[in-house]
Design an enzyme around this catalytic site. Structure first.
Site, PDB file in Angstrom:
ATOM      1  N   THR A 176     112.966   8.615  61.778  1.00 43.32           N
ATOM      2  CA  THR A 176     111.652   8.191  62.252  1.00 43.32           C
ATOM      3  C   THR A 176     110.581   8.432  61.199  1.00 43.32           C
ATOM      4  OG1 THR A 176     112.315   8.762  64.503  1.00 43.32           O
ATOM      5  CG2 THR A 176     109.967   8.467  64.097  1.00 43.32           C
ATOM      6  N   THR A 177     110.598   9.603  60.594  1.00 48.70           N
ATOM      7  CA  THR A 177     109.592   9.965  59.596  1.00 48.70           C
ATOM      8  C   THR A 177     109.675   9.073  58.372  1.00 48.70           C
ATOM      9  OG1 THR A 177     109.731  12.250  60.395  1.00 48.70           O
ATOM     10  CG2 THR A 177     108.636  11.913  58.291  1.00 48.70           C
TER      11      THR A 177
ATOM     12  N   ARG B 229     108.905   9.503  72.065  1.00 46.91           N
ATOM     13  CA  ARG B 229     109.046   8.216  71.378  1.00 46.91           C
ATOM     14  C   ARG B 229     109.944   7.239  72.131  1.00 46.91           C
ATOM     15  NH1 ARG B 229     107.478   7.299  66.126  1.00 46.91           N
ATOM     16  NH2 ARG B 229     106.641   9.073  64.964  1.00 46.91           N
TER      17      ARG B 229
ATOM     18  N   TYR C 220     119.857  12.922  68.902  1.00 45.64           N
ATOM     19  CA  TYR C 220     118.431  13.121  68.658  1.00 45.64           C
ATOM     20  C   TYR C 220     117.661  12.799  69.933  1.00 45.64           C
ATOM     21  CZ  TYR C 220     113.828  12.430  66.366  1.00 45.64           C
ATOM     22  OH  TYR C 220     112.510  12.473  65.997  1.00 45.64           O
TER      23      TYR C 220
ATOM     24  N   ILE D  95     114.813  20.653  61.868  1.00 47.26           N
ATOM     25  CA  ILE D  95     114.610  19.426  61.098  1.00 47.26           C
ATOM     26  C   ILE D  95     113.112  19.191  61.094  1.00 47.26           C
ATOM     27  CG2 ILE D  95     115.000  16.943  60.967  1.00 47.26           C
ATOM     28  CD1 ILE D  95     117.756  17.392  62.158  1.00 47.26           C
TER      29      ILE D  95
ATOM     30  N   TYR E 203     112.932   2.120  74.677  1.00 46.51           N
ATOM     31  CA  TYR E 203     112.443   0.927  75.374  1.00 46.51           C
ATOM     32  C   TYR E 203     113.322   0.533  76.569  1.00 46.51           C
ATOM     33  CZ  TYR E 203     110.305  -3.631  76.189  1.00 46.51           C
ATOM     34  OH  TYR E 203     109.671  -4.693  76.763  1.00 46.51           O
TER      35      TYR E 203
ATOM     36  N   LYS F  97     119.366  17.270  67.551  1.00 46.92           N
ATOM     37  CA  LYS F  97     117.984  17.552  67.185  1.00 46.92           C
ATOM     38  C   LYS F  97     117.176  17.425  68.461  1.00 46.92           C
ATOM     39  CE  LYS F  97     114.048  15.824  64.509  1.00 46.92           C
ATOM     40  NZ  LYS F  97     113.532  14.743  63.618  1.00 46.92           N
TER      41      LYS F  97
END
Length: 290
Positions: free
Chosen positions: A44-45, A144, A139, A215, A113, A169
């Site tokens: 994502t980052t 998000r 994750y 992380i 989504y 994570k």
């Protein structure tokens, strides 16, 4: 191999929107000299959601070659996830040889989504575990994705594929939920599930409860300090970063960390739409702390 401090690596861009490989090399240098334990690539980052398949392939190759040729080669974890299970499986098959050769594990985010229920999440991750040629780290980031991977479902996935699922994570921000997951993991027939903090601000609390590290977003800019936080469980140092961590996420990630890196002269402050650079107010607040 993915215990300790992992950096969720940013992807620097130029004014024309292309990947800035010179800046990417500088960011990698800070990670290698800062002694992080591993790097998460194209998560994502890293703004992977706005990159083409060709761009992601070139970024992967650049990072793999740069780290491999360094004096301190460290493990790499690759972000491979999505809300189309069949497409994720297809991507894993297409990258099979590359994954086996270059990466320690994949990091796979909960489907976003679609908002599947717990059974859908279970079947999604079981399908990924069966398809992946290398270990899988789950994750969970409800803020998000819109879905929360519950501890019982995590353990169910792990028990179905203990040879492939190595960790999670956990970025729900819910410390009670994370502690419950750590507790359940100790009751599992297999005792190898790594519960990794996905939140910079509660890394020490997660590790004190039995977590396997962090992380981090902040370690893009402050690797040495966050290594101390993780390896020494340094709550005092973590507390010193509390306001900075809050600012890093005030306008979304990686908006804040790119502003920090730009002010430190490591990258240019460009993001890809729909993300935009930090507001002047946020930049001033970051500058004051720096």
């Amino acid at each position: 191999m993915i215990k300790g401090l992992g950096t969720a690596l940013i992807t620097p861009f130029k004014a024309d929107g292309s990947v800035d490989y010179e800046a990417l090399a500088r960011v990698l240098d800070t990670q290698l000299t800062g002694a992080v334990d591993y790097i998460v690539v194209l998560g994502t980052t890293g703004e992977a959601a706005t990159m083409t398949a060709d761009e992601k392939r070139e970024v992967r190759r650049f990072i793999v070659n740069y780290v491999r040729q360094s004096q301190r080669p460290i493990p790499l974890v690759l972000g491979v996830g999505g809300n189309n299970t069949a497409q994720v499986i297809s991507d894993l098959h297409a990258m099979k040889d590359e994954l086996i050769l270059d990466f320690t594990a994949i990091l796979s985010v909960c489907p976003y989504y679609n908002k599947p229920n717990q059974e859908g999440l279970y079947q999604h991750f079981c399908a990924i575990a069966e398809a992946s040629p290398i270990p899988v780290t789950l994750y969970n980031v409800p803020g998000r994705t819109g879905v929360n991977l519950l501890p019982e479902t995590v353990i169910r996935i792990y028990n179905a594929h203990p040879d492939k699922i190595i960790g999670i994570k956990e970025a729900s921000g819910n410390l009670d939920q994370i502690k419950h997951l750590i507790h359940l993991s100790t009751l599992s027939p297999e005792d190898g599930l790594l519960v990794i903090s996905g939140d910079d601000g509660i890394a020490c609390e997660v590790m004190e409860a039995g977590g396997a590290g962090l992380i981090s977003v902040a370690s893009n800019a402050f690797p040495e300090d966050f290594r101390h936080i993780v390896h020494d469980k340094d709550r005092t140092l973590q507390a010193r970063y509390a306001q900075m961590i809050k600012l890093l996420f005030a306008e979304g990630n990686p908006v804040g960390i790119k502003a920090v890196l730009a002010q430190k002269g490591i990258i240019q402050n460009y993001l890809r739409l729909p993300l935009v650079p930090a507001s002047k107010e946020l930049e001033n607040q970051i500058a004051a702390i720096l």
